[in-house]
Each structure stands twice: as C-alpha cells, then as structure tokens.
Write a protein that holds these residues in place. Structure first.
Motif, PDB file in Angstrom:
ATOM      1  N   THR A 166      90.033  60.457  58.807  1.00  0.00           N
ATOM      2  CA  THR A 166      89.719  60.575  57.388  1.00  0.00           C
ATOM      3  C   THR A 166      88.247  60.264  57.145  1.00  0.00           C
ATOM      4  N   VAL A 167      87.654  61.006  56.233  1.00  0.00           N
ATOM      5  CA  VAL A 167      86.284  60.760  55.810  1.00  0.00           C
ATOM      6  C   VAL A 167      86.297  60.475  54.313  1.00  0.00           C
ATOM      7  N   PHE A 168      85.379  59.612  53.884  1.00  0.00           N
ATOM      8  CA  PHE A 168      85.343  59.172  52.494  1.00  0.00           C
ATOM      9  C   PHE A 168      83.961  59.449  51.891  1.00  0.00           C
ATOM     10  N   LEU A 169      83.951  59.535  50.570  1.00  0.00           N
ATOM     11  CA  LEU A 169      82.698  59.587  49.837  1.00  0.00           C
ATOM     12  C   LEU A 169      82.834  58.662  48.636  1.00  0.00           C
ATOM     13  N   GLN A 170      82.160  57.537  48.691  1.00  0.00           N
ATOM     14  CA  GLN A 170      82.123  56.603  47.559  1.00  0.00           C
ATOM     15  C   GLN A 170      80.991  57.032  46.637  1.00  0.00           C
ATOM     16  N   MET A 171      81.324  57.297  45.391  1.00  0.00           N
ATOM     17  CA  MET A 171      80.328  57.769  44.429  1.00  0.00           C
ATOM     18  C   MET A 171      80.234  56.766  43.289  1.00  0.00           C
ATOM     19  N   ASN A 172      79.060  56.203  43.109  1.00  0.00           N
ATOM     20  CA  ASN A 172      78.810  55.221  42.052  1.00  0.00           C
ATOM     21  C   ASN A 172      77.820  55.772  41.043  1.00  0.00           C
ATOM     22  N   SER A 173      77.791  55.156  39.890  1.00  0.00           N
ATOM     23  CA  SER A 173      76.842  55.542  38.835  1.00  0.00           C
ATOM     24  C   SER A 173      76.872  57.048  38.593  1.00  0.00           C
ATOM     25  N   LEU A 174      78.044  57.567  38.407  1.00  0.00           N
ATOM     26  CA  LEU A 174      78.197  59.017  38.260  1.00  0.00           C
ATOM     27  C   LEU A 174      77.532  59.521  36.988  1.00  0.00           C
ATOM     28  N   LYS A 175      77.010  60.736  37.077  1.00  0.00           N
ATOM     29  CA  LYS A 175      76.303  61.366  35.970  1.00  0.00           C
ATOM     30  C   LYS A 175      76.992  62.690  35.629  1.00  0.00           C
ATOM     31  N   PRO A 176      76.834  63.188  34.419  1.00  0.00           N
ATOM     32  CA  PRO A 176      77.438  64.484  34.076  1.00  0.00           C
ATOM     33  C   PRO A 176      77.033  65.601  35.035  1.00  0.00           C
ATOM     34  N   GLU A 177      75.822  65.544  35.539  1.00  0.00           N
ATOM     35  CA  GLU A 177      75.366  66.587  36.473  1.00  0.00           C
ATOM     36  C   GLU A 177      76.021  66.501  37.844  1.00  0.00           C
ATOM     37  N   ASP A 178      76.810  65.459  38.080  1.00  0.00           N
ATOM     38  CA  ASP A 178      77.596  65.388  39.317  1.00  0.00           C
ATOM     39  C   ASP A 178      78.894  66.182  39.214  1.00  0.00           C
ATOM     40  N   THR A 179      79.174  66.714  38.044  1.00  0.00           N
ATOM     41  CA  THR A 179      80.385  67.500  37.846  1.00  0.00           C
ATOM     42  C   THR A 179      80.377  68.719  38.753  1.00  0.00           C
ATOM     43  N   ALA A 180      81.427  68.850  39.566  1.00  0.00           N
ATOM     44  CA  ALA A 180      81.516  69.938  40.542  1.00  0.00           C
ATOM     45  C   ALA A 180      82.845  69.830  41.277  1.00  0.00           C
ATOM     46  N   VAL A 181      83.136  70.854  42.052  1.00  0.00           N
ATOM     47  CA  VAL A 181      84.202  70.756  43.042  1.00  0.00           C
ATOM     48  C   VAL A 181      83.576  70.225  44.324  1.00  0.00           C
ATOM     49  N   TYR A 182      84.188  69.171  44.860  1.00  0.00           N
ATOM     50  CA  TYR A 182      83.668  68.528  46.067  1.00  0.00           C
ATOM     51  C   TYR A 182      84.519  68.934  47.267  1.00  0.00           C
ATOM     52  N   TYR A 183      83.837  69.354  48.326  1.00  0.00           N
ATOM     53  CA  TYR A 183      84.497  69.829  49.536  1.00  0.00           C
ATOM     54  C   TYR A 183      84.111  68.956  50.721  1.00  0.00           C
ATOM     55  N   CYS A 184      85.059  68.696  51.590  1.00  0.00           N
ATOM     56  CA  CYS A 184      84.709  68.099  52.871  1.00  0.00           C
ATOM     57  C   CYS A 184      84.740  69.183  53.932  1.00  0.00           C
ATOM     58  N   ALA A 185      84.007  68.941  55.005  1.00  0.00           N
ATOM     59  CA  ALA A 185      83.874  69.944  56.052  1.00  0.00           C
ATOM     60  C   ALA A 185      83.632  69.265  57.391  1.00  0.00           C
ATOM     61  N   ALA A 186      84.034  69.944  58.446  1.00  0.00           N
ATOM     62  CA  ALA A 186      83.855  69.443  59.809  1.00  0.00           C
ATOM     63  C   ALA A 186      82.928  70.381  60.562  1.00  0.00           C
ATOM     64  N   GLY A 187      81.928  69.800  61.218  1.00  0.00           N
ATOM     65  CA  GLY A 187      80.966  70.611  61.939  1.00  0.00           C
ATOM     66  C   GLY A 187      80.592  70.014  63.280  1.00  0.00           C
ATOM     67  N   GLY A 188      79.723  70.726  63.974  1.00  0.00           N
ATOM     68  CA  GLY A 188      79.266  70.256  65.265  1.00  0.00           C
ATOM     69  C   GLY A 188      78.130  69.257  65.128  1.00  0.00           C
ATOM     70  N   LEU A 189      77.592  68.860  66.248  1.00  0.00           N
ATOM     71  CA  LEU A 189      76.523  67.883  66.293  1.00  0.00           C
ATOM     72  C   LEU A 189      75.319  68.361  65.489  1.00  0.00           C
ATOM     73  N   GLY A 190      74.861  67.529  64.582  1.00  0.00           N
ATOM     74  CA  GLY A 190      73.683  67.871  63.803  1.00  0.00           C
ATOM     75  C   GLY A 190      73.930  68.802  62.633  1.00  0.00           C
ATOM     76  N   ALA A 191      75.182  69.042  62.315  1.00  0.00           N
ATOM     77  CA  ALA A 191      75.500  69.964  61.222  1.00  0.00           C
ATOM     78  C   ALA A 191      74.969  69.426  59.899  1.00  0.00           C
ATOM     79  N   ILE A 192      74.386  70.322  59.101  1.00  0.00           N
ATOM     80  CA  ILE A 192      73.908  69.931  57.788  1.00  0.00           C
ATOM     81  C   ILE A 192      73.960  71.076  56.789  1.00  0.00           C
ATOM     82  N   LYS A 193      73.806  72.304  57.254  1.00  0.00           N
ATOM     83  CA  LYS A 193      73.871  73.460  56.364  1.00  0.00           C
ATOM     84  C   LYS A 193      75.300  73.970  56.293  1.00  0.00           C
ATOM     85  N   VAL A 194      75.593  74.703  55.231  1.00  0.00           N
ATOM     86  CA  VAL A 194      76.939  75.241  55.051  1.00  0.00           C
ATOM     87  C   VAL A 194      77.393  75.988  56.307  1.00  0.00           C
TER      88      VAL A 194
END
Length: 122
Positions: free
Chosen positions: A78-106
C-alpha cells in the motif's frame, strides 16, 4: 490481475487534511517506484509525488512540497498520500501508479488505479 485501488478521497474544506491510500495486488510491489498524480477537469494529468521502491527517496511537485507526504507500507502493498493544508486548487481526481526505477512522468508508470475524487471547498 494487477489492481490498484485508491481510497480516502472526499469533500473537505480549505485547510483540512486527507489521507489517500492505494492498495495494490497482482504485481511485485516492492520493486516498483510508486507515484501519485492528479487530474482536474479540463487539465492534463499532473505529477504530485513519487516514492522509490526502497522508500529511501521521495520527490514532490512544487504544489505538493511542504504540504503533502508520500509513504509506503511494503508488507501491506500500500502507498499513502497525506495531504495537509488543502486548498480549493487541489480539487482533482487523484491516481496512484506503479512504475520502474526513477519513474516520474506519466509515461514512466506501468499500472494505474481508477482514481479517487478530492474536492476542497473554500
């Protein structure tokens, strides 16, 4: 069968916190970098945070830095994302993803969840 299932989204007020979870199965979790992305209506999917397979390295987008924390629980796949001090501009659909070493782009990520909606009211 690969599965990534996000949970923990919801409707909150500005300044509140949320903790997103992503439970995974069907692939070798411990050898994958895990990431969180988000997509607001009419916008492209954007990087939020990533944690290395070892858990020893994390990276955040500028909007997440200082407010969000990514972590992983390898025994629970399991992976988690703790989000504090949320702002209206954080409104979105949030996705988790699994990638290889060094993954950062979609395109670096092989497996994706279906997403969880986060709505922050002002």
């Amino acid at each position: 069968q690969v599965q990534l299932v996000e949970s923990g989204g919801g409707l909150v007020q500005a300044g509140d916190s949320l903790r997103l979870s992503c439970a995974t199965s069907g692939f070798t979790f411990i050898v994958h970098d895990m990431g969180w992305f988000r997509q607001a209506p009419g916008k492209e999917r954007e990087f939020v945070a990533v944690i290395s397979w070892s858990g020893g390295k994390t990276q955040y987008s500028d909007v997440a830095k200082g407010r969000f924390t990514i972590s992983r629980d390898d025994p629970k796949n399991t992976v988690f994302l703790q989000m504090n001090s949320l702002k209206p501009e954080d409104t979105a659909v949030y996705y988790c993803a699994a990638g290889g070493l060094g993954a950062i782009k979609v395109d670096d990520f092989d497996y994706w969840g279906q997403g969880t909606q986060v709505t922050v009211s002002s």
